[in-house]
Structure formats: structure tokens, C-alpha cells
Design a protein around this motif. Structure first.
Motif, mmCIF file in Angstrom:
data_model
loop_
_atom_site.group_PDB
_atom_site.id
_atom_site.type_symbol
_atom_site.label_atom_id
_atom_site.label_comp_id
_atom_site.label_asym_id
_atom_site.label_seq_id
_atom_site.Cartn_x
_atom_site.Cartn_y
_atom_site.Cartn_z
ATOM 1 N N ASP A 101 19.047 -27.710 -15.084
ATOM 2 C CA ASP A 101 18.489 -28.641 -16.053
ATOM 3 C C ASP A 101 17.791 -27.892 -17.178
ATOM 4 O OD1 ASP A 101 16.530 -30.465 -17.258
ATOM 5 O OD2 ASP A 101 17.068 -31.864 -15.664
ATOM 6 N N THR A 102 18.321 -28.003 -18.401
ATOM 7 C CA THR A 102 17.760 -27.255 -19.523
ATOM 8 C C THR A 102 16.350 -27.711 -19.865
ATOM 9 O OG1 THR A 102 18.148 -26.550 -21.803
ATOM 10 C CG2 THR A 102 18.808 -28.783 -21.267
ATOM 11 N N ALA A 229 13.441 -23.595 -26.850
ATOM 12 C CA ALA A 229 14.585 -23.953 -26.009
ATOM 13 C C ALA A 229 15.613 -22.831 -25.984
ATOM 14 C CB ALA A 229 15.226 -25.241 -26.512
ATOM 15 N N GLU A 230 15.874 -22.229 -27.133
ATOM 16 C CA GLU A 230 16.852 -21.141 -27.187
ATOM 17 C C GLU A 230 16.368 -19.933 -26.378
ATOM 18 O OE1 GLU A 230 19.107 -18.344 -30.507
ATOM 19 O OE2 GLU A 230 18.139 -20.218 -31.128
ATOM 20 N N THR A 231 15.098 -19.599 -26.517
ATOM 21 C CA THR A 231 14.533 -18.484 -25.756
ATOM 22 C C THR A 231 14.585 -18.765 -24.264
ATOM 23 O OG1 THR A 231 13.051 -17.991 -27.610
ATOM 24 C CG2 THR A 231 12.517 -16.997 -25.483
ATOM 25 N N GLU A 296 16.900 -32.940 -29.295
ATOM 26 C CA GLU A 296 16.893 -31.679 -30.033
ATOM 27 C C GLU A 296 17.005 -30.471 -29.116
ATOM 28 O OE1 GLU A 296 14.587 -34.692 -32.521
ATOM 29 O OE2 GLU A 296 14.725 -34.133 -30.403
ATOM 30 N N VAL A 297 16.536 -30.594 -27.867
ATOM 31 C CA VAL A 297 16.664 -29.507 -26.900
ATOM 32 C C VAL A 297 18.120 -29.341 -26.469
ATOM 33 C CG1 VAL A 297 16.056 -28.793 -24.542
ATOM 34 C CG2 VAL A 297 14.285 -29.660 -26.092
ATOM 35 N N VAL A 298 18.805 -30.445 -26.213
ATOM 36 C CA VAL A 298 20.217 -30.375 -25.821
ATOM 37 C C VAL A 298 21.080 -29.889 -26.987
ATOM 38 C CG1 VAL A 298 22.182 -31.680 -24.932
ATOM 39 C CG2 VAL A 298 19.881 -32.188 -24.113
ATOM 40 N N PRO A 305 26.698 -21.851 -31.494
ATOM 41 C CA PRO A 305 27.988 -21.227 -31.145
ATOM 42 C C PRO A 305 27.920 -20.198 -30.032
ATOM 43 C CG PRO A 305 27.722 -21.344 -33.527
ATOM 44 C CD PRO A 305 26.396 -21.748 -32.944
ATOM 45 N N LYS A 306 26.778 -19.562 -29.836
ATOM 46 C CA LYS A 306 26.737 -18.489 -28.841
ATOM 47 C C LYS A 306 26.878 -18.994 -27.418
ATOM 48 C CE LYS A 306 21.721 -17.860 -28.181
ATOM 49 N NZ LYS A 306 20.635 -16.866 -28.334
#
Length: 445
Positions: A101-102, A229-231, A296-298, A305-306
């Protein structure tokens, strides 16, 4: 900001993940060679013009066949296809499009790195926002066997946060994060805040519990949350999949007492889902995500793209909070559904179906009880995919339906298994639960 960052990171990220893509079937050369090989291998009774086929990957054989049949029958090369009535597919995100779960991973990252923009008074207010007073469900007791109440645990958390706020240099203090993490205050804060999250989730309905965790982003901008979120995604993708048991320190037992809670570490991409999304799109079937995590997190996971999914941001729907002067407020957006349970089909109807002439999705994928309604409520849906978490409840009943049709034609529900120890799929409907090595098909069997 996010779109600019995406473009820059896409250039760098494409180099970093190119070797991975070669092994997972995302590269153009791999897709072309796979399609060429499978075009000869996969034969239909009817004469279908050659189209991009789904990678076999680690799909369960019957599940793979059912999805490919769907694409053949309703995709762009089919005689049934109508561009003015373009079919579309809906995917849940957490534990469907990825492993784990992100939002939950981000919550734990936020705790572990003290990423808050709240004064102690604001923090205490947010903790209690829309949560009923009194004890939590019977499973949420302290080490003395006493039920934990909202009042008791929020009092302890207010005490802990006040100390952290005035001592950690990332807030208003001067101590390093490593020094702060060594204190009982940090350990008590970490365990009790996660305990509170779990207690709320297991005690109250999703319209109360799901937005609550998002309120802790209050006073941050969307860009700040997306960077977090990306980190968090990157950190958790590199972490091992494991279950960690946490216990609060005795010296700070406070009003709630000593409590324990378990946490699952790690995230994994699901290359088969990414490839399915791309295959749908290349066959004229639109793809959307409807998630119970913050929209926005999803978006970070689904659109950057990564990570390889490459969905347009506008095709991602999730929980939404109000913003004022660019900053997030601890208030859910008015006139927008809670994107769980009945709120998922409501979101699909309002945000997608209404713009397409009123018809429903041709395909839906989910994993949990909060996906049940969107899996069952659309008469236009031809096939439903359930990522098998060996769950009970309403999703367990759908899993039984899927299991009863294994090896038979015209299945309406199909299962896909995975190994929760590695976070990777396995080519069967059965799943290996975390901490075991046994393949299991259904709960209580």
C-alpha cells in the motif's frame, strides 16, 4: 511542478531502469519479439487480425487466456469495436497494481522521518478530526488487557509530539534525526501513531478511517506531498518485504499504556499489471485507476515514467482534500465521493462513465472488500480480475466464484496469485502468504 519534475526524472529514470525493463517486458524490442513469438503460439478459433498480445509473464494460465480473449473480442481489431464507444478498464491501485500500500508506506515514512508541518496544537486537533470519542474495537488493547481509548492515546501522542517538535531540528529544535530516534519519545510516538491508524481503520467505516490519515498532510503543498511520496516509493521499493512488530516503551506508558502493533515493510512494482495497462491502451481500451489512497499520491506512482505505468494524471482518481492558498486542509473535498466501497462506482459514474455516454467499464481489477462494489455493480463489465490475497468477507465470496470456474470457459471472475514473501507474482491462482511457503487458494480452506 510535478509535470516538470516528471519530464526531468523521466530522462534520468529511463537510464536507471532500462536494464529492468529489458527483463520485465517493457522495452519496445522485448515487446515486439514477445508479440511475434506469441502471435504464432496463441491461436483463436476465429480468424483474428494480429494485434499486440499480452505478455505471458507470471499470469496464471486461465487468467491470462481470459484477459487475452477479452482483448481479442472487444479491442480495436475486433468487428465489435466502436471508436465512438471506446471501452475502458478500471484498476484499483494498492495491492492490485502494486504489491502493498503506497499510502500506508508513505504514512510510515512520514512518521519515521517526522515529516509534519503542524504545531503541537494543530497536530492534536488533526488526530481527533471526525473520530468518535471512546474505546476502539476489542482487538485494540494495551499490554494490561485494557481497551485503548481515543482520549488516552491522543493525550500520549500530544505529549510525544510536543517533545519532538521542540527538540528535532527539522521542526523547531536543534537535535538530529538520529539523536531524536534514539529517544523514548520518538519510539512511543512512532508506535502509538501507527497503533492509532490501525485502530481507527478496524473500528470505523471507510468514510471515517480512510481520509483521517491524509489529514496529517495539513499545511503542506501538493508538491511537497508528492515529493515525499516519490522518496517513500523509492525507499520502499528497495526494502525487503517483511513484517515488523513494534512495542511502545514502558517508561512513557502514559494514559494509553504499553501497546504493540505490526507493520509490513516494502513495496513492489507489478510488471504484469503495467504490461496489461499498456496492452489495453494499444488495443484501443482506455485505462483508469480508482484508488482509496490520496489522488495526488497515487499519481506519483501511476504517472511518473520511472515506475513504468505511464498513465495520464487525469486518468487517476482517489481521495481528495480541500486546498487553500495551495496548501492542504484537514477537510475532505465537498461533493466528491470517498473512493472506497460504494464510492468507487459512484466515482466511475460521475467522473468517467458520464463523459463516455453512460456505459460502464469492460474490465475491473481489485483485491479487497473496498473494491467489491466496483467489481459487481456494472452490467457492462465482462471480466473481473481479483488479485488473490486469500481474504474473507465480500471479496472472499467473489474469489470463491472465480475458483469455481478455474479450467472452464467464459469466466466472469478470475484470480491471480503472488508470493507475498518476495512481492512478486507467481503463475497460478494460488498465493503464498507472508511468512509461509504454502500455496493457498481461498481463506479457511
Amino acid at each position: 511542478m510535478f509535470m516538470q519534475r516528471k519530464r526531468l526524472k523521466g530522462i534520468v529514470g529511463s537510464v536507471v531502469i532500462s536494464s529492468l525493463l529489458l527483463t520485465t517486458g517493457f522495452s519496445a524490442a522485448s515487446e515486439k519479439s514477445t508479440v511475434a513469438a506469441q502471435d504464432k503460439k496463441y491461436e483463436k478459433k476465429e480468424n483474428v487480425t494480429s494485434i499486440q498480445l499480452l505478455d505471458q509473464g507470471k499470469w496464471a494460465q486461465d487468467t491470462y487466456g481470459a484477459i487475452q480473449d477479452l482483448i481479442n473480442e472487444y479491442g480495436a481489431k475486433s468487428s465489435k469495436y466502436k471508436i465512438e464507444k471506446k471501452p475502458y478498464a478500471i484498476f484499483d491501485w494498492d495491492n492490485t497494481s502494486i504489491m502493498n500500500d503506497t499510502e500506508e508506506a508513505l504514512f510510515f515514512y512520514q512518521i519515521d522521518h517526522l515529516k509534519f508541518d503542524l504545531t503541537p496544537e494543530e497536530f492534536y486537533t488533526v488526530l481527533k478530526t471526525n473520530i468518535p470519542e471512546g474505546p476502539f474495537s476489542k482487538d485494540y488493547k494495551n499490554s494490561s488487557g485494557e481497551l485503548v481509548t481515543l482520549e488516552a492515546i491522543t493525550n500520549d501522542l500530544k505529549r510525544d509530539y510536543e517533545y519532538l517538535y521542540h527538540h528535532y531540528k527539522g521542526l523547531k529544535g536543534s537535535q538530529s534525526l538520529d539523536a531524536i530516534r534514539a529517544t523514548d519519545y520518538f519510539q512511543d510516538f512512532k508506535v502509538k501513531l501507527y497503533f492509532l491508524y490501525k485502530a481507527i481503520g478496524d473500528t470505523y467505516s471507510t468514510d471515517i478511517s480512510y481520509p483521517w490519515v491524509l489529514y496529517l498532510f495539513s499545511n503542506m503543498s501538493v508538491e511537497e506531498v508528492q515529493q515525499l511520496a516519490e522518496t517513500s516509493n523509492d525507499l520502499n521499493l528497495g526494502a525487503g518485504i517483511s513484517e515488523e512488530k513494534l512495542t511502545s516503551p514502558q517508561p512513557l506508558h502514559g494514559d494509553a499504556g504499553v501497546v504493540s502493533v505490526s507493520h509490513i515493510n516494502g513495496l513492489r512494482l507489478a510488471p504484469e499489471i503495467s504490461n496489461l495497462m499498456h496492452t489495453f491502451q494499444n488495443n484501443g481500451i482506455d485505462v483508469y485507476v480508482v484508488s482509496a489512497s490520496m489522488e495526488e499520491v497515487v499519481e506519483v506512482f501511476a504517472s511518473n515514467p520511472k515506475y513504468g505505468y505511464n498513465l495520464p494524471e487525469e486518468n487517476v482518481f482517489g481521495m481528495r482534500l480541500k486546498k487553500e492558498a495551495g496548501n492542504i486542509k484537514p477537510v475532505y473535498e465537498e461533493n466528491y465521493p470517498f473512493t472506497a466501497g460504494h464510492g468507487k462506482p459512484e466515482t466511475i459514474i460521475n467522473e468517467i462513465s458520464s463523459k463516455k455516454g453512460g456505459y460502464g467499464p469492460i474490465f475491473v481489477a481489485g483485491d479487497s472488500n473496498t473494491d467489491y462494489e466496483m467489481l459487481t455493480e456494472f452490467k457492462d463489465t465482462k471480466l473481473r480480475l481479483i488479485i488473490n490475497r486469500v481474504s474473507g468477507g465480500k471479496i472472499g465470496e467473489l474469489s470463491k466464484l472465480a475458483a469455481s470456474r478455474m479450467g472452464k470457459n467464459n469466466a466472469k471472475y478470475v484470480l491471480q496469485g503472488r508470493n507475498e514473501n518476495t512481492g512478486l507474482w507467481i503463475p497460478t491462482e494460488y498465493t503464498i502468504k507472508l511468512g509461509t511457503n504454502e500455496k493457498v487458494l481461498l481463506a479457511n480452506h
